[in-house]
Design a protein around this motif. Structure first.
Motif, PDB file in Angstrom:
ATOM      1  N   GLU A  40       0.750  -1.220  -0.182  1.00  0.00           N
ATOM      2  CA  GLU A  40       0.021  -0.056  -0.020  1.00  0.00           C
ATOM      3  C   GLU A  40       0.842   1.310  -0.165  1.00  0.00           C
ATOM      4  O   GLU A  40       2.114   1.189   0.615  1.00  0.00           O
ATOM      5  CB  GLU A  40      -0.853  -0.076   1.276  1.00  0.00           C
ATOM      6  N   TRP A  41       0.408   2.247  -0.795  1.00  0.00           N
ATOM      7  CA  TRP A  41       0.968   3.617  -0.742  1.00  0.00           C
ATOM      8  C   TRP A  41       1.023   4.305   0.668  1.00  0.00           C
ATOM      9  O   TRP A  41      -0.111   4.164   1.289  1.00  0.00           O
ATOM     10  CB  TRP A  41       0.506   4.613  -1.670  1.00  0.00           C
ATOM     11  N   LYS A  75       6.023   3.022  -1.369  1.00  0.00           N
ATOM     12  CA  LYS A  75       5.307   1.849  -1.323  1.00  0.00           C
ATOM     13  C   LYS A  75       6.220   0.635  -1.199  1.00  0.00           C
ATOM     14  O   LYS A  75       7.235   0.675  -1.736  1.00  0.00           O
ATOM     15  CB  LYS A  75       4.549   1.521  -2.582  1.00  0.00           C
ATOM     16  N   GLU A  77       7.293  -3.249  -0.818  1.00  0.00           N
ATOM     17  CA  GLU A  77       6.746  -4.856  -1.564  1.00  0.00           C
ATOM     18  C   GLU A  77       7.950  -5.660  -1.003  1.00  0.00           C
ATOM     19  O   GLU A  77       9.132  -5.447  -1.055  1.00  0.00           O
ATOM     20  CB  GLU A  77       6.462  -4.570  -2.781  1.00  0.00           C
TER      21      GLU A  77
END
Length: 80
Positions: A40-41, A75, A77
């Motif tokens: 998520e940003w 973000k 990941e």
């Protein structure tokens, strides 16, 4: 990292030679801690400007409004 949640401590710093003090250094820094879910940003900073002006002319007036907002997002990941 805890499960699917991540916490980031961000603290960039910029140093430049001072134009006001010979041999001096100007330092700009900020610090932010954000947390969110992987993928998520997350907003870690930003800047906004809101300005309006009125100008009188020979046959009336004019007005202008400016709104400028900039955000810094990151973000995270997982790489496997």
């Amino acid at each position: 990292l805890a499960g699917d949640r991540v916490t980031l401590d961000v603290s960039p710093q910029r140093e430049t030679l001072s134009r006001r003090v010979p041999g001096g250094v100007d330092v700009q820094s900020m610090a932010a801690t954000v947390s969110g879910r992987l993928g998520e940003w997350m907003e870690i900073g930003g800047i906004g400007r809101d300005a309006s002006g009125r100008q009188t002319m020979l046959f009336g007036h004019s007005s202008a409004s400016v709104r400028d907002t900039r955000r810094v997002l990151v973000k995270v990941e997982e790489i496997r």
